[in-house]
Scaffold this active site. Structure first.
Site, PDB file in Angstrom:
ATOM      1  N   PHE A  30     -21.947 -16.903  12.574  1.00 35.40           N
ATOM      2  CA  PHE A  30     -22.210 -18.312  12.843  1.00 35.40           C
ATOM      3  C   PHE A  30     -21.016 -19.096  12.313  1.00 35.40           C
ATOM      4  O   PHE A  30     -20.947 -19.380  11.124  1.00 35.40           O
ATOM      5  CB  PHE A  30     -23.476 -18.710  12.080  1.00 35.40           C
ATOM      6  CG  PHE A  30     -24.309 -19.754  12.768  1.00 35.40           C
ATOM      7  CD1 PHE A  30     -24.020 -20.194  14.036  1.00 35.40           C
ATOM      8  CD2 PHE A  30     -25.434 -20.280  12.135  1.00 35.40           C
ATOM      9  CE1 PHE A  30     -24.799 -21.145  14.674  1.00 35.40           C
ATOM     10  CE2 PHE A  30     -26.230 -21.230  12.758  1.00 35.40           C
ATOM     11  CZ  PHE A  30     -25.912 -21.661  14.034  1.00 35.40           C
ATOM     12  N   THR A  75     -17.284 -14.425  -2.618  1.00 34.53           N
ATOM     13  CA  THR A  75     -17.312 -14.646  -1.168  1.00 34.53           C
ATOM     14  C   THR A  75     -17.843 -16.055  -0.970  1.00 34.53           C
ATOM     15  O   THR A  75     -18.256 -16.714  -1.934  1.00 34.53           O
ATOM     16  CB  THR A  75     -18.261 -13.655  -0.467  1.00 34.53           C
ATOM     17  OG1 THR A  75     -19.576 -13.881  -0.969  1.00 34.53           O
ATOM     18  CG2 THR A  75     -17.865 -12.213  -0.709  1.00 34.53           C
ATOM     19  N   TYR A  98     -27.623  -7.115  -4.409  1.00 31.55           N
ATOM     20  CA  TYR A  98     -26.895  -7.257  -5.668  1.00 31.55           C
ATOM     21  C   TYR A  98     -27.885  -7.235  -6.821  1.00 31.55           C
ATOM     22  O   TYR A  98     -28.951  -7.842  -6.734  1.00 31.55           O
ATOM     23  CB  TYR A  98     -26.103  -8.581  -5.676  1.00 31.55           C
ATOM     24  CG  TYR A  98     -25.254  -8.761  -6.905  1.00 31.55           C
ATOM     25  CD1 TYR A  98     -24.231  -7.865  -7.184  1.00 31.55           C
ATOM     26  CD2 TYR A  98     -25.486  -9.805  -7.794  1.00 31.55           C
ATOM     27  CE1 TYR A  98     -23.445  -8.011  -8.318  1.00 31.55           C
ATOM     28  CE2 TYR A  98     -24.699  -9.956  -8.935  1.00 31.55           C
ATOM     29  CZ  TYR A  98     -23.681  -9.056  -9.184  1.00 31.55           C
ATOM     30  OH  TYR A  98     -22.918  -9.193 -10.309  1.00 31.55           O
ATOM     31  N   TYR A 121     -29.939 -14.750 -11.126  1.00 31.63           N
ATOM     32  CA  TYR A 121     -29.844 -13.933  -9.907  1.00 31.63           C
ATOM     33  C   TYR A 121     -31.051 -12.997  -9.746  1.00 31.63           C
ATOM     34  O   TYR A 121     -31.978 -13.303  -9.011  1.00 31.63           O
ATOM     35  CB  TYR A 121     -28.513 -13.137  -9.867  1.00 31.63           C
ATOM     36  CG  TYR A 121     -28.250 -12.658  -8.469  1.00 31.63           C
ATOM     37  CD1 TYR A 121     -27.428 -13.378  -7.600  1.00 31.63           C
ATOM     38  CD2 TYR A 121     -28.892 -11.521  -7.963  1.00 31.63           C
ATOM     39  CE1 TYR A 121     -27.259 -12.984  -6.277  1.00 31.63           C
ATOM     40  CE2 TYR A 121     -28.725 -11.120  -6.649  1.00 31.63           C
ATOM     41  CZ  TYR A 121     -27.898 -11.854  -5.818  1.00 31.63           C
ATOM     42  OH  TYR A 121     -27.745 -11.470  -4.514  1.00 31.63           O
ATOM     43  N   ALA A 177     -20.648 -10.841  10.552  1.00 28.44           N
ATOM     44  CA  ALA A 177     -19.399 -10.069  10.613  1.00 28.44           C
ATOM     45  C   ALA A 177     -18.143 -10.848  10.259  1.00 28.44           C
ATOM     46  O   ALA A 177     -17.060 -10.286  10.286  1.00 28.44           O
ATOM     47  CB  ALA A 177     -19.237  -9.525  12.039  1.00 28.44           C
ATOM     48  N   SER A 178     -18.255 -12.134   9.916  1.00 28.62           N
ATOM     49  CA  SER A 178     -17.048 -12.941   9.833  1.00 28.62           C
ATOM     50  C   SER A 178     -16.546 -13.227   8.425  1.00 28.62           C
ATOM     51  O   SER A 178     -15.551 -13.916   8.249  1.00 28.62           O
ATOM     52  CB  SER A 178     -17.293 -14.282  10.546  1.00 28.62           C
ATOM     53  OG  SER A 178     -18.417 -14.915   9.969  1.00 28.62           O
ATOM     54  N   ASP A 238     -26.828 -18.188  16.136  1.00 25.96           N
ATOM     55  CA  ASP A 238     -27.790 -18.012  15.046  1.00 25.96           C
ATOM     56  C   ASP A 238     -28.479 -16.649  15.142  1.00 25.96           C
ATOM     57  O   ASP A 238     -29.326 -16.433  16.007  1.00 25.96           O
ATOM     58  CB  ASP A 238     -28.829 -19.144  15.127  1.00 25.96           C
ATOM     59  CG  ASP A 238     -29.822 -19.061  14.002  1.00 25.96           C
ATOM     60  OD1 ASP A 238     -29.681 -18.179  13.127  1.00 25.96           O
ATOM     61  OD2 ASP A 238     -30.762 -19.891  13.994  1.00 25.96           O
ATOM     62  N   GLY A 264     -16.682 -11.874   3.908  1.00 23.72           N
ATOM     63  CA  GLY A 264     -17.149 -11.018   2.825  1.00 23.72           C
ATOM     64  C   GLY A 264     -17.403  -9.576   3.213  1.00 23.72           C
ATOM     65  O   GLY A 264     -16.542  -8.911   3.814  1.00 23.72           O
ATOM     66  N   TYR A 265     -18.602  -9.105   2.876  1.00 24.75           N
ATOM     67  CA  TYR A 265     -18.920  -7.693   3.081  1.00 24.75           C
ATOM     68  C   TYR A 265     -19.080  -7.307   4.548  1.00 24.75           C
ATOM     69  O   TYR A 265     -18.820  -6.154   4.917  1.00 24.75           O
ATOM     70  CB  TYR A 265     -20.179  -7.327   2.284  1.00 24.75           C
ATOM     71  CG  TYR A 265     -19.870  -7.069   0.833  1.00 24.75           C
ATOM     72  CD1 TYR A 265     -18.956  -6.079   0.484  1.00 24.75           C
ATOM     73  CD2 TYR A 265     -20.466  -7.800  -0.186  1.00 24.75           C
ATOM     74  CE1 TYR A 265     -18.643  -5.827  -0.845  1.00 24.75           C
ATOM     75  CE2 TYR A 265     -20.160  -7.553  -1.521  1.00 24.75           C
ATOM     76  CZ  TYR A 265     -19.252  -6.563  -1.848  1.00 24.75           C
ATOM     77  OH  TYR A 265     -18.937  -6.299  -3.159  1.00 24.75           O
TER      78      TYR A 265
HETATM   79  P1  NAD Z   1     -20.419 -14.324   3.307  1.00 28.90           P
HETATM   80  O1  NAD Z   1     -20.812 -15.729   3.097  1.00 28.90           O
HETATM   81  O2  NAD Z   1     -19.014 -13.945   3.052  1.00 28.90           O
HETATM   82  O3  NAD Z   1     -20.788 -13.861   4.807  1.00 28.90           O
HETATM   83  C1  NAD Z   1     -22.001 -14.212   5.411  1.00 28.90           C
HETATM   84  C2  NAD Z   1     -21.976 -13.902   6.896  1.00 28.90           C
HETATM   85  O4  NAD Z   1     -23.229 -14.319   7.475  1.00 28.90           O
HETATM   86  C3  NAD Z   1     -20.888 -14.661   7.687  1.00 28.90           C
HETATM   87  O5  NAD Z   1     -20.370 -13.802   8.689  1.00 28.90           O
HETATM   88  C4  NAD Z   1     -21.651 -15.800   8.365  1.00 28.90           C
HETATM   89  O6  NAD Z   1     -21.088 -16.281   9.579  1.00 28.90           O
HETATM   90  C5  NAD Z   1     -22.961 -15.082   8.641  1.00 28.90           C
HETATM   91  N1  NAD Z   1     -24.077 -15.979   8.887  1.00 28.90           N
HETATM   92  C6  NAD Z   1     -24.660 -16.877   8.040  1.00 28.90           C
HETATM   93  N2  NAD Z   1     -25.710 -17.487   8.648  1.00 28.90           N
HETATM   94  C7  NAD Z   1     -25.800 -16.959   9.891  1.00 28.90           C
HETATM   95  C8  NAD Z   1     -26.674 -17.156  11.003  1.00 28.90           C
HETATM   96  N3  NAD Z   1     -27.701 -17.995  10.939  1.00 28.90           N
HETATM   97  N4  NAD Z   1     -26.443 -16.440  12.140  1.00 28.90           N
HETATM   98  C9  NAD Z   1     -25.399 -15.583  12.233  1.00 28.90           C
HETATM   99  N5  NAD Z   1     -24.558 -15.327  11.200  1.00 28.90           N
HETATM  100  C10 NAD Z   1     -24.751 -16.014  10.056  1.00 28.90           C
HETATM  101  O7  NAD Z   1     -21.420 -13.476   2.408  1.00 28.90           O
HETATM  102  P2  NAD Z   1     -21.324 -12.074   1.637  1.00 28.90           P
HETATM  103  O8  NAD Z   1     -21.144 -12.349   0.192  1.00 28.90           O
HETATM  104  O9  NAD Z   1     -20.431 -11.127   2.334  1.00 28.90           O
HETATM  105  O10 NAD Z   1     -22.842 -11.608   1.796  1.00 28.90           O
HETATM  106  C11 NAD Z   1     -23.270 -10.620   2.711  1.00 28.90           C
HETATM  107  C12 NAD Z   1     -24.391  -9.831   2.073  1.00 28.90           C
HETATM  108  O11 NAD Z   1     -23.865  -9.105   0.940  1.00 28.90           O
HETATM  109  C13 NAD Z   1     -25.532 -10.713   1.539  1.00 28.90           C
HETATM  110  O12 NAD Z   1     -26.756 -10.053   1.754  1.00 28.90           O
HETATM  111  C14 NAD Z   1     -25.217 -10.764   0.057  1.00 28.90           C
HETATM  112  O13 NAD Z   1     -26.343 -11.042  -0.733  1.00 28.90           O
HETATM  113  C15 NAD Z   1     -24.702  -9.352  -0.165  1.00 28.90           C
HETATM  114  N6  NAD Z   1     -23.974  -9.149  -1.420  1.00 28.90           N
HETATM  115  C16 NAD Z   1     -22.987 -10.006  -1.802  1.00 28.90           C
HETATM  116  C17 NAD Z   1     -22.363  -9.791  -3.026  1.00 28.90           C
HETATM  117  C18 NAD Z   1     -21.270 -10.723  -3.515  1.00 28.90           C
HETATM  118  O14 NAD Z   1     -20.967 -10.703  -4.703  1.00 28.90           O
HETATM  119  N7  NAD Z   1     -20.683 -11.508  -2.656  1.00 28.90           N
HETATM  120  C19 NAD Z   1     -22.697  -8.690  -3.835  1.00 28.90           C
HETATM  121  C20 NAD Z   1     -23.669  -7.812  -3.393  1.00 28.90           C
HETATM  122  C21 NAD Z   1     -24.324  -8.057  -2.170  1.00 28.90           C
END
Ligand code: NAD
Length: 377
Positions: free
Chosen positions: A53, A253, A203, A213, A28-29, A90, A31-32
């Site tokens: 985390f 992100t 993605y 990818y 939750a902290s 975690d 990106g998406y």
């Molecule tokens: P991000 O790095 O911004 O966020 C990841 C989140 O996971 C953070 O809140 C982090 O604290 C948490 N996290 C990581 N390891 C953890 C653990 N062991 N325990 C608890 N929390 C943990 O990433 P994002 O880009 O928002 O990715 C989120 C999802 O969206 C992923 O599945 C990613 O593949 C997908 N996605 C991303 C994109 C892109 O372009 N960024 C596009 C499509 C889909």
């Protein structure tokens, strides 16, 4: 500031009719996941529990960006009278799952939406072993270009194909297994409300990024999400619920910045989408997902794998034509003309809390910011 901008955007879009009221966000902290939390809270007044985390500040050492973003979200949600509690730990572990379930039971009873938005480099298994994900091609080596963030220079990169163990480990970390474990534990505990939905983001991207990818190790993990969603739709019938994989657009992100070769693609993509007037960030994507797909009376826009498609604007013909036509023409001399590297760079700075005009970066601030944590330090 980033969080405030996202909240302002959601508020400007107006209320999400029939939106969720009690939402768990795993990851939750940033990106998406953070954007999903903001859409739920500020778009439909949802109570939210966030699992993530992040590193708190230690003496003079600052906390991680996601820590500050979550603290800011929590403060602003509470100021609006919205319930917002946090679990820092975690998400793969049994302890965090159980602590989250206990919190839901105590405070909310049940949740009507579970957003699984984890992007992790590694996963610790119950026996203590740690498996790591690898961002590598499969079968063929990958040769591409990456942009040096500071100098704007282009560098060649090449990666050898992953071995079978690296593929399997990446699926273990980023595939659907842990999502299934969360849902199984929550169903067993009776904390999923009738009609509950759960989402996981994937993605696909453009064919120019497929070698690294979608046809690479991470793509195999994403394929596993499609399997997991189908598998989850069986037990989810116990609560008349549904599991969805949602295809989001490519954005910068924390997780995306680790993918080799994405900087050239995203810089070209941002240019093409801004030119077409269709550029979106995480918050635009999640708010549109909630308002026009998940909680709308309209039919879902599904593909042949039953995934919800939110990458429609990224894959628009004119946008992809621009990317492909200019793909091999990007070099140091053409970077600022052909691509939106400036916008990409700005997005990178904002990701880490920099580059906001409203912020005085010279001001003396205390790096220690407390937040409402139920579990973890
Ligand atoms: P991000 O790095 O911004 O966020 C990841 C989140 O996971 C953070 O809140 C982090 O604290 C948490 N996290 C990581 N390891 C953890 C653990 N062991 N325990 C608890 N929390 C943990 O990433 P994002 O880009 O928002 O990715 C989120 C999802 O969206 C992923 O599945 C990613 O593949 C997908 N996605 C991303 C994109 C892109 O372009 N960024 C596009 C499509 C889909």
């Amino acid at each position: 500031m980033d969080v405030q901008h996202q909240i302002d955007y959601v508020v400007r879009q107006g209320k999400i009719e029939n939106g969720p009221k009690r939402v768990l966000i795993i990851g939750a902290s940033g990106g998406y996941g953070l954007a999903s939390r903001i859409s739920a809270a500020f778009g439909s007044g949802a109570a939210t529990i966030g699992v993530f985390f992040e590193r708190p500040a230690m003496k003079k050492r600052t906390a991680s960006a996601g820590w500050y973003k979550t603290a800011a979200f929590t403060e602003k949600a509470e100021a609006r009278g919205l319930y917002a509690k946090n679990i820092n730990g975690d998400a793969f572990s049994h302890e965090v799952k159980q602590a989250t379930i206990a919190l839901i039971k105590e405070d909310l009873g049940q949740v009507d939406m579970v957003v699984y938005s984890l992007a992790a480099p590694a996963r610790q298994l119950p026996d203590g072993a740690v498996v790591r994900s690898a961002l590598k091609p499969i079968d063929e080596p990958f040769v591409g270009k990456t942009i040096d963030f500071n100098t704007g220079e282009l560098r060649s990169i090449s990666l050898e194909p992953a071995n079978p163990e690296e593929v399997a480990d990446t699926v273990k970390v980023m595939g659907g297994e842990d999502w299934e474990l969360w849902i199984a534990a929550m169903l067993e505990a009776g904390v999923l409300a009738d009609g509950c939905i759960t989402t996981n983001y994937t993605y696909l991207g453009s064919e120019v990024t497929w070698p690294i990818y979608y046809h690479g190790t991470i793509g195999k993990a994403k394929e596993d999400l499609d399997r997991a969603a189908k598998a989850l739709n069986v037990p989810m019938t116990q609560v008349s619920g549904k599991a969805h994989v949602v295809v989001m657009k490519g954005l910068l992100t924390q997780a995306a910045s680790a993918i080799p070769g994405m900087s050239v693609y995203l810089s070209l993509l941002f240019k093409a989408m801004k030119r077409a007037g269709t550029h979106e960030g995480c918050i635009e994507q999640t708010t549109r997902l909630f308002a026009t797909q998940l909680f709308s009376a309209d039919d879902l826009r599904l593909d042949e794998q039953a995934r919800i498609r939110m990458d429609d604007l990224e894959l628009a013909d004119e946008v992809q034509a621009y990317v492909k036509d200019n793909w091999s023409g990007v070099n140091e001399a053409t970077l600022s003309e052909l691509t939106d590297f400036a916008g990409y760079r700005q997005a990178f700075l904002e990701l880490h809390g920099f580059g906001f005009n409203e912020v005085d970066y010279e001001a003396d601030v205390d790096p220690v910011v407390e937040m409402n944590l139920v579990f973890g330090a």
